[in-house]
Enzyme design. Structure first.
Site, mmCIF file in Angstrom:
data_model
loop_
_atom_site.group_PDB
_atom_site.id
_atom_site.type_symbol
_atom_site.label_atom_id
_atom_site.label_comp_id
_atom_site.label_asym_id
_atom_site.label_seq_id
_atom_site.Cartn_x
_atom_site.Cartn_y
_atom_site.Cartn_z
ATOM 1 N N TYR A 35 34.064 16.394 97.270
ATOM 2 C CA TYR A 35 34.587 17.347 95.990
ATOM 3 C C TYR A 35 35.819 17.663 96.200
ATOM 4 C CZ TYR A 35 32.336 20.507 92.679
ATOM 5 O OH TYR A 35 32.038 21.208 91.433
ATOM 6 N N SER A 69 29.549 13.939 101.550
ATOM 7 C CA SER A 69 29.343 15.234 100.786
ATOM 8 C C SER A 69 29.292 14.874 99.496
ATOM 9 C CB SER A 69 30.759 16.228 100.943
ATOM 10 O OG SER A 69 30.617 17.341 100.655
ATOM 11 N N GLN A 70 30.348 15.019 98.463
ATOM 12 C CA GLN A 70 30.077 14.655 97.041
ATOM 13 C C GLN A 70 29.831 13.126 97.168
ATOM 14 O OE1 GLN A 70 32.433 15.434 93.203
ATOM 15 N NE2 GLN A 70 33.597 14.003 94.465
ATOM 16 N N ASP A 97 24.967 22.805 108.884
ATOM 17 C CA ASP A 97 25.522 22.860 107.853
ATOM 18 C C ASP A 97 25.344 23.861 106.694
ATOM 19 O OD1 ASP A 97 26.910 21.862 105.400
ATOM 20 O OD2 ASP A 97 26.379 19.848 105.786
ATOM 21 N N HIS A 138 29.238 21.111 108.296
ATOM 22 C CA HIS A 138 29.926 20.079 107.375
ATOM 23 C C HIS A 138 31.122 19.796 107.798
ATOM 24 C CE1 HIS A 138 29.074 18.750 103.394
ATOM 25 N NE2 HIS A 138 30.227 18.921 102.936
#
Length: 322
Positions: free
Chosen positions: A91, A183-184, A273, A302
């Site tokens: 992101y 992630s994203q 996370d 994360h």
């Protein structure tokens, strides 16, 4: 994990966020629109050079006329067709440094790393939507009556177009293409393999964009989902549109696309996370019907997960074989 479910419950969890009744029709229309997009692209030699790979800036026109940038890194002096990988970034940032792709290129992979429109790379987001554009992209377009204006609807379709462009390259074997992201980027890898069934291998590291209602039920104010908190705080403080909001977010919830995935999947989750909580990830993972494996990292959040890069490399290695 104190703030989320224990592992035995995670393995059974199927998600909280509602799925819109016309979800399948929504994505059917999106794919139909995408089928009208050209697979033409522009290649510009990169300033970065390597002894093992050719490096190019690649541009294509995405849905809505956006100009999408990718890094293309392919082996030098390649003979015949080889495997390909589509990479998606986290992101806000970009496709990263060229050197990150050289190890895979040296082994024979062609890598296409896409910059998400309007984030940290060179892709351009030209959408015009009502409502806030502050604090994140999940809620970009949420004020529009038509969910086809949602930012992530366009990005999800960009991932498929990028994969199809890679398929079309004469030096790439379209039957040996995988996708990777964290992630994203992990979410986009799942999305790409859900909407493009030709993808053979998917590596997803703690994916974002899943089970928004569950993220809200947890402490999202300090997570990747914080923009939902800001939306309610500044735009709908009495939660009069809460049901409408989560239903609309359901169109771009990867858990509802996960059952479409046909590829083999390798997934990494950190049990500590708090950015993309484990339950939001298991909501999607548990719906995948294709061959899959979840690697659970108990003391990780994360963050960079030690040893997983090697596992991903081994997982993709089948693509090197004809």
């Amino acid at each position: 994990m104190k703030f989320d479910m224990p592992l035995h419950e995670l393995k059974e969890y199927k998600g909280t966020n509602p799925k819109p009744q016309d979800f399948d029709e929504f994505w059917g229309r999106g794919l139909q629109e995408l089928s009208q997009q050209s697979l033409d692209y522009e290649l510009i030699p990169a300033k970065f050079t390597s002894r093992v790979a050719e490096c190019y800036d690649l541009y294509f026109t995405g849905v809505g006329g956006a100009r999408i940038h990718c890094q293309l890194v392919r082996p030098k002096n390649q003979i015949g067709e080889g495997p390909g990988l589509v990479w998606f970034h986290g992101y806000h940032v970009s496709s990263g440094d060229w050197v990150d792709k050289l190890g895979y290129a040296a082994e024979g992979y062609t890598i296409l790393a896409m910059d998400c429109r309007g984030q940290g790379g060179l892709s351009i987001d030209n959408s015009q939507v009502r409502g806030t554009t502050l604090k994140g992209h999940i809620i970009r377009g949420i004020e529009e009556g038509n969910p086809e204006k949602l930012y992530y609807r366009q990005v999800f379709l960009d991932t498929v177009q990028a994969a199809r462009i890679l398929f079309s390259m004469e030096h790439v074997d379209a039957d040996r293409v995988g996708v990777y992201g964290a992630s994203q980027g992990g979410a986009l890898a799942i999305v790409c393999s859900a909407l493009e069934p030709k993808i053979k291998k998917t590596v997803a590291v703690y994916p974002f964009l899943s089970d928004y209602k569950r993220a809200w039920d947890l402490d999202i104010a300090n997570s990747a989902y914080e923009e939902i908190h800001y939306y309610f705080k500044f735009i709908d403080p009495n939660h009069e549109r809460e049901e409408e909001l989560f239903n609309k977010l359901g169109y771009i919830d990867i858990q509802h696309l996960a059952e479409r995935v046909k590829s083999q999947v390798l997934w990494a989750v950190g049990m500590e996370d708090q950015i993309c909580p484990p339950s939001t990830q298991f909501a999607a993972y548990n719906k995948i019907q294709s061959p899959k494996q979840m690697k659970v990292f108990y003391e990780y959040g994360h963050e960079h997960i030690r040893t997983f890069g090697d596992k991903a490399h081994s997982f993709f290695s089948d693509l090197l074989d004809k």
